[in-house]
Scaffold this motif. Structure first.
Motif, PDB file in Angstrom:
ATOM      1  N   VAL A   1      49.880  14.654  24.499  1.00 51.56           N
ATOM      2  CA  VAL A   1      51.329  14.404  23.501  1.00 51.56           C
ATOM      3  C   VAL A   1      51.683  14.800  22.086  1.00 51.56           C
ATOM      4  CG1 VAL A   1      52.596  12.144  24.370  1.00 51.56           C
ATOM      5  CG2 VAL A   1      51.434  13.254  26.131  1.00 51.56           C
ATOM      6  N   ALA A   2      50.311  14.160  21.184  1.00 51.63           N
ATOM      7  CA  ALA A   2      50.615  13.569  20.158  1.00 51.63           C
ATOM      8  C   ALA A   2      48.962  13.682  19.372  1.00 51.63           C
ATOM      9  CB  ALA A   2      51.447  13.187  20.186  1.00 51.63           C
ATOM     10  N   ASN A   3      49.114  14.426  18.523  1.00 51.64           N
ATOM     11  CA  ASN A   3      47.878  13.896  17.914  1.00 51.64           C
ATOM     12  C   ASN A   3      48.113  12.505  17.196  1.00 51.64           C
ATOM     13  OD1 ASN A   3      45.350  15.688  16.571  1.00 51.64           O
ATOM     14  ND2 ASN A   3      45.920  15.558  14.797  1.00 51.64           N
ATOM     15  N   LEU A   4      46.550  12.184  16.807  1.00 49.74           N
ATOM     16  CA  LEU A   4      47.751  10.377  16.774  1.00 49.74           C
ATOM     17  C   LEU A   4      46.351  10.251  15.057  1.00 49.74           C
ATOM     18  CD1 LEU A   4      46.863   8.287  20.265  1.00 49.74           C
ATOM     19  CD2 LEU A   4      49.092   9.137  18.663  1.00 49.74           C
ATOM     20  N   GLY A   5      45.504  10.573  15.208  1.00 49.21           N
ATOM     21  CA  GLY A   5      44.696  10.423  13.512  1.00 49.21           C
ATOM     22  C   GLY A   5      43.524  11.151  13.596  1.00 49.21           C
ATOM     23  N   TYR A   6      43.297  10.856  11.527  1.00 48.51           N
ATOM     24  CA  TYR A   6      41.440  11.116  12.221  1.00 48.51           C
ATOM     25  C   TYR A   6      40.574  10.290  10.747  1.00 48.51           C
ATOM     26  CZ  TYR A   6      45.290  15.473  11.836  1.00 48.51           C
ATOM     27  OH  TYR A   6      46.270  16.314  12.220  1.00 48.51           O
ATOM     28  N   ALA A   7      39.872  10.463  10.810  1.00 49.10           N
ATOM     29  CA  ALA A   7      38.716   9.891  10.087  1.00 49.10           C
ATOM     30  C   ALA A   7      37.251  10.848  10.162  1.00 49.10           C
ATOM     31  CB  ALA A   7      38.456   8.905  11.193  1.00 49.10           C
ATOM     32  N   ALA A   8      36.941  10.254   8.878  1.00 46.50           N
ATOM     33  CA  ALA A   8      35.427  10.711   8.661  1.00 46.50           C
ATOM     34  C   ALA A   8      35.796  12.014   8.291  1.00 46.50           C
ATOM     35  CB  ALA A   8      34.307  10.148   9.952  1.00 46.50           C
ATOM     36  N   GLY A   9      36.472  12.849   7.844  1.00 47.08           N
ATOM     37  CA  GLY A   9      36.363  14.379   7.847  1.00 47.08           C
ATOM     38  C   GLY A   9      35.923  14.460   6.303  1.00 47.08           C
ATOM     39  N   ARG A  10      34.763  14.904   6.444  1.00 46.68           N
ATOM     40  CA  ARG A  10      33.853  15.793   4.920  1.00 46.68           C
ATOM     41  C   ARG A  10      34.526  17.427   4.844  1.00 46.68           C
ATOM     42  NH1 ARG A  10      28.022  15.037   4.690  1.00 46.68           N
ATOM     43  NH2 ARG A  10      28.421  15.871   7.753  1.00 46.68           N
TER      44      ARG A  10
ATOM     45  N   LEU B   1      27.439  23.946   7.034  1.00 49.37           N
ATOM     46  CA  LEU B   1      28.551  23.373   7.488  1.00 49.37           C
ATOM     47  C   LEU B   1      29.394  22.861   6.909  1.00 49.37           C
ATOM     48  CD1 LEU B   1      29.776  20.596   9.284  1.00 49.37           C
ATOM     49  CD2 LEU B   1      28.584  19.432   7.799  1.00 49.37           C
ATOM     50  N   VAL B   2      30.873  23.903   7.093  1.00 48.87           N
ATOM     51  CA  VAL B   2      31.757  23.475   6.486  1.00 48.87           C
ATOM     52  C   VAL B   2      33.261  22.464   5.755  1.00 48.87           C
ATOM     53  CG1 VAL B   2      33.950  25.219   6.026  1.00 48.87           C
ATOM     54  CG2 VAL B   2      32.110  26.748   6.301  1.00 48.87           C
ATOM     55  N   ALA B   3      33.388  22.337   7.548  1.00 43.59           N
ATOM     56  CA  ALA B   3      33.827  21.258   7.520  1.00 43.59           C
ATOM     57  C   ALA B   3      33.734  20.498   8.943  1.00 43.59           C
ATOM     58  CB  ALA B   3      35.296  21.314   7.874  1.00 43.59           C
ATOM     59  N   ASP B   4      33.763  18.779   8.875  1.00 42.74           N
ATOM     60  CA  ASP B   4      33.520  18.009   9.985  1.00 42.74           C
ATOM     61  C   ASP B   4      34.572  16.833   9.641  1.00 42.74           C
ATOM     62  OD1 ASP B   4      32.491  16.008   8.260  1.00 42.74           O
ATOM     63  OD2 ASP B   4      30.528  15.270   9.961  1.00 42.74           O
ATOM     64  N   PHE B   5      35.453  16.443  10.830  1.00 41.39           N
ATOM     65  CA  PHE B   5      35.890  15.424  11.186  1.00 41.39           C
ATOM     66  C   PHE B   5      35.913  15.131  12.862  1.00 41.39           C
ATOM     67  CE2 PHE B   5      37.879  19.487  11.644  1.00 41.39           C
ATOM     68  CZ  PHE B   5      39.168  19.053  13.060  1.00 41.39           C
ATOM     69  N   VAL B   6      37.008  13.383  12.634  1.00 38.74           N
ATOM     70  CA  VAL B   6      36.808  13.316  14.341  1.00 38.74           C
ATOM     71  C   VAL B   6      38.556  12.926  14.500  1.00 38.74           C
ATOM     72  CG1 VAL B   6      37.323  10.937  14.814  1.00 38.74           C
ATOM     73  CG2 VAL B   6      35.175  11.382  13.715  1.00 38.74           C
ATOM     74  N   ARG B   7      38.867  13.383  15.065  1.00 40.68           N
ATOM     75  CA  ARG B   7      40.439  13.194  15.643  1.00 40.68           C
ATOM     76  C   ARG B   7      40.581  12.766  17.176  1.00 40.68           C
ATOM     77  NH1 ARG B   7      43.899  17.476  17.808  1.00 40.68           N
ATOM     78  NH2 ARG B   7      42.372  19.771  18.353  1.00 40.68           N
ATOM     79  N   TRP B   8      41.511  12.055  17.098  1.00 42.24           N
ATOM     80  CA  TRP B   8      41.632  11.388  18.346  1.00 42.24           C
ATOM     81  C   TRP B   8      43.149  11.838  18.762  1.00 42.24           C
ATOM     82  CZ3 TRP B   8      40.479   8.467  14.144  1.00 42.24           C
ATOM     83  CH2 TRP B   8      41.803   8.017  13.762  1.00 42.24           C
TER      84      TRP B   8
ATOM     85  N   ILE C   1      38.627  13.653   3.902  1.00 42.34           N
ATOM     86  CA  ILE C   1      40.087  13.585   4.994  1.00 42.34           C
ATOM     87  C   ILE C   1      39.389  12.077   5.449  1.00 42.34           C
ATOM     88  CG2 ILE C   1      41.423  13.778   7.008  1.00 42.34           C
ATOM     89  CD1 ILE C   1      41.164  16.794   6.356  1.00 42.34           C
ATOM     90  N   ASN C   2      39.767  11.229   5.010  1.00 39.06           N
ATOM     91  CA  ASN C   2      39.134   9.718   5.245  1.00 39.06           C
ATOM     92  C   ASN C   2      40.206   8.934   6.364  1.00 39.06           C
ATOM     93  OD1 ASN C   2      37.746   9.308   3.156  1.00 39.06           O
ATOM     94  ND2 ASN C   2      39.602   8.837   1.844  1.00 39.06           N
ATOM     95  N   GLY C   3      41.566   9.097   6.435  1.00 45.28           N
ATOM     96  CA  GLY C   3      42.637   8.768   7.706  1.00 45.28           C
ATOM     97  C   GLY C   3      44.086   9.540   7.663  1.00 45.28           C
ATOM     98  N   GLY C   4      44.566   9.396   8.362  1.00 42.43           N
ATOM     99  CA  GLY C   4      46.187  10.425   8.923  1.00 42.43           C
ATOM    100  C   GLY C   4      46.550   9.812   9.679  1.00 42.43           C
ATOM    101  N   ALA C   5      47.768   9.481   9.440  1.00 44.53           N
ATOM    102  CA  ALA C   5      48.727   9.596  10.949  1.00 44.53           C
ATOM    103  C   ALA C   5      50.083  10.334  10.425  1.00 44.53           C
ATOM    104  CB  ALA C   5      48.843   7.962  11.048  1.00 44.53           C
ATOM    105  N   HIS C   6      50.328  10.880  11.597  1.00 44.18           N
ATOM    106  CA  HIS C   6      51.367  12.110  11.788  1.00 44.18           C
ATOM    107  C   HIS C   6      53.018  10.336  12.300  1.00 44.18           C
ATOM    108  CE1 HIS C   6      49.974  15.095  11.085  1.00 44.18           C
ATOM    109  NE2 HIS C   6      48.972  14.966  11.625  1.00 44.18           N
TER     110      HIS C   6
END
Length: 355
Positions: free
Chosen positions: A84-93, A137-144, A278-283
């Motif tokens: 339905v929606a991508n809610l956020g990001y955290a802990a991205g490098r 490792l190129v990138a890693d991140f958490v999203r919900w 990428i520390n965090g983010g919200a659409h």
């Protein structure tokens, strides 16, 4: 025998589940040119081999967000096809530089599950890792992501009896975890060619920057951009199905908005030559074709990088706006409610030459 797939619904995810995403992607010079055509990004390190090589890169690395979007796109068919929606990001490098000719692949692990109060959807937390052809490792991140249930009328069987599992995520990526290239010679950094005289030391915590310019989202461009990343989410493409959805039309991929805001940020942050985290983010709200995006940024923190005397880090908040200029820095009111124009709240860390 049915040979097509409808993607994973909320009930299909299990805690600890590992998803190996299909279709490795070799990034080409054509992809780089198309990315530039879509956003007009002017950061010198990503624009010129000569500039990048002068400070120690082997060539101009591809834009960090292009690498991020490619890795993100790999995860969509398994994680968010029914979102339905991508809610956020955290802990991205963003770790190892990516060059034209590198091949990126991705995998994700389910680290959290939570059914929503409506019972019709659930929130899935994943940790996604992108690697190059050498396994670096190129990138890693958490999203919900909020994902539809296959059967909204029944309780989700995958949430533990002990209750929802929501991972404990950091507010930001600490300086000790930032991947700063160790072999860069910032003494050779040419501020004149980079387009701005302002280095790391010229910015102060709390400073706000209006990036001034606006960028109108075109239907063809956002469709093309999302295909570039092989992002197959139907909410971005299928007008036949989306005419009956929440908005009656296709939603612009949130990453397209992030890239627009990053390109706009050149006016004021031209020497922010690398996204490190990428520390965090919200659409905050959706964008549609025809909307015009503006952006402003705030310096949240300044970090020194031990072992990297020529490079400093700025933690930034970049706020994207829809059809409203950024000159008054619209954000939240006293009650913490977003201004109606805000579409993106993006917290990330960039690297800059110190002098």
């Amino acid at each position: 025998m049915k040979k097509t797939g409808a993607g994973n619904f909320f009930e299909d995810f299990q805690l600890g589940q590992v998803l190996e995403h299909a279709t490795p992607r070799t990034v080409t010079e054509g992809d780089v040119a198309l990315y530039c055509a879509l956003y007009g990004s002017r950061f010198a390190v990503q624009s010129a081999d000569s500039f990048a090589m002068d400070i120690g890169y082997e060539a101009a690395p591809i834009d960090d967000l292009l690498a991020f979007h490619v890795v993100f796109g790999k995860s969509v068919p398994d994680v968010s096809l029914n979102a339905v929606a991508n809610l956020g990001y955290a802990a991205g490098r963003m770790v190892t530089p990516v060059y034209a000719g590198d091949t990126l692949s991705a995998g994700s692990k389910v680290i959290g599950l939570k059914e929503t109060s409506s019972g019709k959807t659930g929130i899935v937390y994943v940790h996604t890792i992108g690697e190059n052809q050498r396994g670096e490792l190129v990138a890693d991140f958490v999203r919900w992501v909020m994902v539809n249930k296959k059967d909204p009328s029944t309780p989700a069987p995958n949430v533990p009896e002990s209750g929802p599992v929501v991972p404990d995520l950091p507010d930001c990526v600490g300086a000790e975890h930032l991947a700063a290239p160790t072999d860069l010679d910032m003494a050779e950094y040419n501020f004149q060619l980079a387009g701005s005289p302002y280095a790391w030391g010229d910015y102060t915590v709390g400073e706000k920057i209006d990036h001034v310019d606006g960028f109108t989202v075109e239907e063809a461009e956002h469709q093309l951009a999302t295909r570039l990343y092989q992002n197959s989410a139907r909410v971005h493409f299928n007008q036949h199905s989306e005419k009956d959805g929440r908005f009656g039309k296709r939603i612009v991929y949130g990453g397209h908005v992030i890239s627009i805001c990053r390109a706009l940020s050149f006016n004021g942050l031209a020497n922010a030559f690398k996204i490190a985290a990428i520390n965090g983010g919200a659409h905050v709200s959706p964008i549609f074709a025809g909307d015009t995006v503006y952006a402003w940024s705030e310096v949240l923190d300044k970090m020194e990088l031990p072992g990297h005397p020529g490079v400093g880090a700025l933690r930034l908040r970049t706020v994207g706006l829809k059809d409203k200029s950024a000159q008054d820095f619209p954000y939240k009111d006293e009650a913490g409610k977003y201004d109606p124009a805000v579409v993106l709240d993006f917290d990330y860390t960039v690297l800059m030459p110190r002098t």
